[in-house]
Design a protein around this motif. Structure first.
Motif, PDB file in Angstrom:
ATOM      1  N   THR A 211      -4.881   5.834  -3.204  1.00  0.00           N
ATOM      2  CA  THR A 211      -6.247   5.862  -2.147  1.00  0.00           C
ATOM      3  C   THR A 211      -5.256   4.947  -1.143  1.00  0.00           C
ATOM      4  O   THR A 211      -6.201   5.452   0.362  1.00  0.00           O
ATOM      5  CB  THR A 211      -7.438   5.562  -2.704  1.00  0.00           C
ATOM      6  OG1 THR A 211      -7.090   4.314  -2.527  1.00  0.00           O
ATOM      7  CG2 THR A 211      -7.967   7.058  -3.382  1.00  0.00           C
ATOM      8  N   SER A 212      -4.759   4.201  -0.967  1.00  0.00           N
ATOM      9  CA  SER A 212      -3.982   3.542  -0.085  1.00  0.00           C
ATOM     10  C   SER A 212      -3.535   3.790   0.989  1.00  0.00           C
ATOM     11  O   SER A 212      -3.069   2.904   1.845  1.00  0.00           O
ATOM     12  CB  SER A 212      -3.546   2.574  -0.477  1.00  0.00           C
ATOM     13  OG  SER A 212      -2.246   2.459  -1.436  1.00  0.00           O
ATOM     14  N   ILE A 213      -2.937   5.060   0.381  1.00  0.00           N
ATOM     15  CA  ILE A 213      -2.187   5.791   2.114  1.00  0.00           C
ATOM     16  C   ILE A 213      -3.052   5.974   3.159  1.00  0.00           C
ATOM     17  O   ILE A 213      -2.710   6.420   3.720  1.00  0.00           O
ATOM     18  CB  ILE A 213      -1.677   7.129   1.491  1.00  0.00           C
ATOM     19  CG1 ILE A 213      -1.197   7.788   1.979  1.00  0.00           C
ATOM     20  CG2 ILE A 213      -3.416   8.213   0.816  1.00  0.00           C
ATOM     21  CD1 ILE A 213       0.364   7.325   1.660  1.00  0.00           C
TER      22      ILE A 213
ATOM     23  N   SER B 196       0.522  -1.457   0.049  1.00  0.00           N
ATOM     24  CA  SER B 196      -0.170  -0.084   0.469  1.00  0.00           C
ATOM     25  C   SER B 196       0.546   1.496   0.649  1.00  0.00           C
ATOM     26  O   SER B 196       1.970   0.809   0.527  1.00  0.00           O
ATOM     27  CB  SER B 196      -0.972   0.440   0.987  1.00  0.00           C
ATOM     28  OG  SER B 196      -0.089  -0.087   2.539  1.00  0.00           O
ATOM     29  N   ALA B 197      -0.330   2.441  -0.523  1.00  0.00           N
ATOM     30  CA  ALA B 197       1.132   3.470  -0.743  1.00  0.00           C
ATOM     31  C   ALA B 197       1.206   3.599   0.930  1.00  0.00           C
ATOM     32  O   ALA B 197       2.490   4.187   1.177  1.00  0.00           O
ATOM     33  CB  ALA B 197       0.269   4.903  -0.919  1.00  0.00           C
ATOM     34  N   SER B 198       0.312   3.478   1.706  1.00  0.00           N
ATOM     35  CA  SER B 198       1.404   3.809   3.241  1.00  0.00           C
ATOM     36  C   SER B 198       2.388   2.862   3.251  1.00  0.00           C
ATOM     37  O   SER B 198       3.144   3.131   4.573  1.00  0.00           O
ATOM     38  CB  SER B 198      -0.358   3.538   4.518  1.00  0.00           C
ATOM     39  OG  SER B 198      -0.567   2.373   4.722  1.00  0.00           O
ATOM     40  N   THR B 199       2.198   2.109   3.220  1.00  0.00           N
ATOM     41  CA  THR B 199       3.362   1.333   3.412  1.00  0.00           C
ATOM     42  C   THR B 199       5.157   1.930   2.911  1.00  0.00           C
ATOM     43  O   THR B 199       5.449   1.638   3.932  1.00  0.00           O
ATOM     44  CB  THR B 199       3.174  -0.204   3.191  1.00  0.00           C
ATOM     45  OG1 THR B 199       2.331  -0.916   3.800  1.00  0.00           O
ATOM     46  CG2 THR B 199       4.824  -1.258   3.811  1.00  0.00           C
TER      47      THR B 199
END
Length: 475
Positions: A403-405, A228-231
């Motif tokens: 959006t996966s942020i 994910s973007a957050s990772t």
């Protein structure tokens, strides 16, 4: 030979005992011992590397003597030109030959011409970027008459190859370090004890923080499409801490080791993770490199108007980026840092001359916001430093904008996170001191001090990550 390895743990005490107890008060023999030890240390990687550092040292040793006797400007220019040609020529060939060749071929390909490049499998000698600048500082300073060329062979060769800081700095100036090789040194228990504390703190930052984070950042970056973007953002944040722990850890070990032998090396990091702006960060990060380019390149360009200062900043960051590696990502990294720097030139942002929250326990909300903003700016630009080549770097950047942020990120192991927390707490408390375990001016009970030492040693031995090369060895 890694300064975190078992070999170095055996090597260092042997050199120390010979230096202080066998050759005590014998300056020339002490310098000869340092020279031999440094060549053993450096040749541990590949004995062929010794040929290059010996050539560089010999050329500049002879150039320095020649400059002592050359009064005419033309002769002095020729001698300086020989030093620059030999040193930068070797650096350029081993570090940049393939880069220029491939860029040349790519340029012709754009116009429809196909060329067969003669790429060479060149091994980049460890530390060549560092000792090249160190020895050049000598010839430039002798040329500028800031220093007299030395005739002391052992002192000069030991200065160029001094093993504690040989492969990753600090990049010393001849005016600062060479005179220390030319004067008698006396063992100072307090200085050596402080050096041991600095070594211990450097080992903690490298082995517990950086080495533990290396597995996480490598795994995520190699398979960034699967996360994910957050990772991916968390990976960049962790890389910034890894980068800091790795490089500042090396500098702490180098400076502390120098203290054991009676030398004072320059400070290379001044708690940059607490910087409140990009200019302040670059006054505190890899100080020896940035100040080298400032003193030997920028000051020769001169100019105090805003556009001239901006031009000089652009030059220094492009050179800094290119110095780091033969890749467009490093050049782009330097360019983006220069652009961030520009706002402080044209809009007259506040300059910080004292440590953040000086004399206080906690920062203000404004200072906290400034630190977070600066750290995140550095972290996002670290993408161009961390991910190679440029195509993968841009792919990673695109994957960040998703959006996966908002998803919960995948985190590294708890021991790595605990190491970061301890790093931040200790360095915040010590931000007005020389290093993380500098106890000058603090009257701590003996039991507390030794509990800290044994606690850190325990963490190094039992919670350290898988051994990794220092990141800056590739530069």
């Amino acid at each position: 030979m890694l300064t975190t390895s078992l070999e170095f743990a055996i090597f260092l005490p042997i050199v120390f005992l010979l230096y202080w107890f066998v050759l005590k008060n014998k300056l020339r023999l002490q310098n000869a011992l340092i020279l031999v030890a440094s060549y053993v240390f450096y040749g541990w990687w590949d004995w062929r590397f010794l040929i290059l550092i010996a050539i560089s040292s010999l050329v500049d040793f002879l150039v320095g003597i020649g400059l002592n006797h050359a009064a005419e400007k033309s002769k002095r220019n020729i001698l300086l030109g020989i030093s620059l040609t030999v040193n930068l020529g070797m650096l350029g060939f081993f570090k940049y030959y393939n880069f220029f060749l491939e860029s040349f071929v790519d340029a012709f390909t754009l116009f429809g011409y196909q060329m067969a490049p003669g790429r060479l499998d060149i091994i980049l000698p460890v530390g060549i970027s560092f000792y090249t600048l160190q020895t050049l500082s000598y010839t430039i300073d002798v040329y500028d008459r800031k220093l007299t060329g030395t005739k002391d062979f052992f002192a000069f060769f030991a200065y160029v190859s001094f093993f504690p800081q040989l492969v990753a700095g600090p990049i010393e100036r001849a005016t600062h370090l060479l005179p220390q090789f030319q004067q008698k040194r006396h063992f100072d228990v307090d200085s050596a004890s402080d050096g041991m504390r600095q070594i211990l703190w450097g080992l903690f930052k490298k082995i517990v923080v950086a080495d533990n984070l290396a597995v996480y950042t490598y795994t995520i970056s190699m398979n960034y499409q699967d996360h994910s973007a957050s990772t991916l953002l968390m990976c960049l944040i962790m890389f910034s801490f890894q980068f800091y722990g790795d490089f500042s850890g090396y500098s702490d070990i180098a400076i502390g080791t120098g203290r054991l032998f009676g030398f004072r090396l320059m400070k290379n990091f001044d708690y940059p993770i607490f910087a409140r702006s990009i200019p302040e960060l670059w006054q505190k990060w890899h100080i020896s490199l940035f100040s080298w380019f400032r003193d030997y390149i920028i000051k020769r360009l001169k100019g105090f108007r805003k556009w001239q200062v901006a031009r000089n900043i652009l030059i220094i960051f492009l050179v800094t980026g290119f110095w780091h590696g033969a890749a467009w990502t490093y050049i782009l990294w330097g360019l983006l840092h220069a652009l961030l720097f520009m706002q402080f030139i044209f809009w007259g942002r506040k300059k910080f001359k004292t440590p953040v929250a000086a004399g206080k326990v906690l920062p203000s909300w404004v200072e906290l916001g400034q630190m977070v903003k600066t750290f995140m700016s550095f972290t996002l630009l670290a993408l161009f430093f961390f991910i190679q080549p440029l195509s993968r770097c841009l792919g990673y950047l695109v994957a960040l904008v998703d959006t996966s942020i908002v998803k919960v990120p995948l985190l590294p192991e708890n021991r790595a996170l605990a190491g970061i927390v301890l790093l931040l707490v200790v360095e915040w408390m010590q931000r007005e001191k020389e290093h993380g375990l500098d106890l000058s001016g603090r009257s701590l009970p003996k039991a507390v001090r030794w509990s800290v030492y044994y606690g850190l040693l325990f963490a190094v031995f039992y919670y350290g990550g898988q051994p990794q090369d220092f990141l800056y060895f590739q530069f």
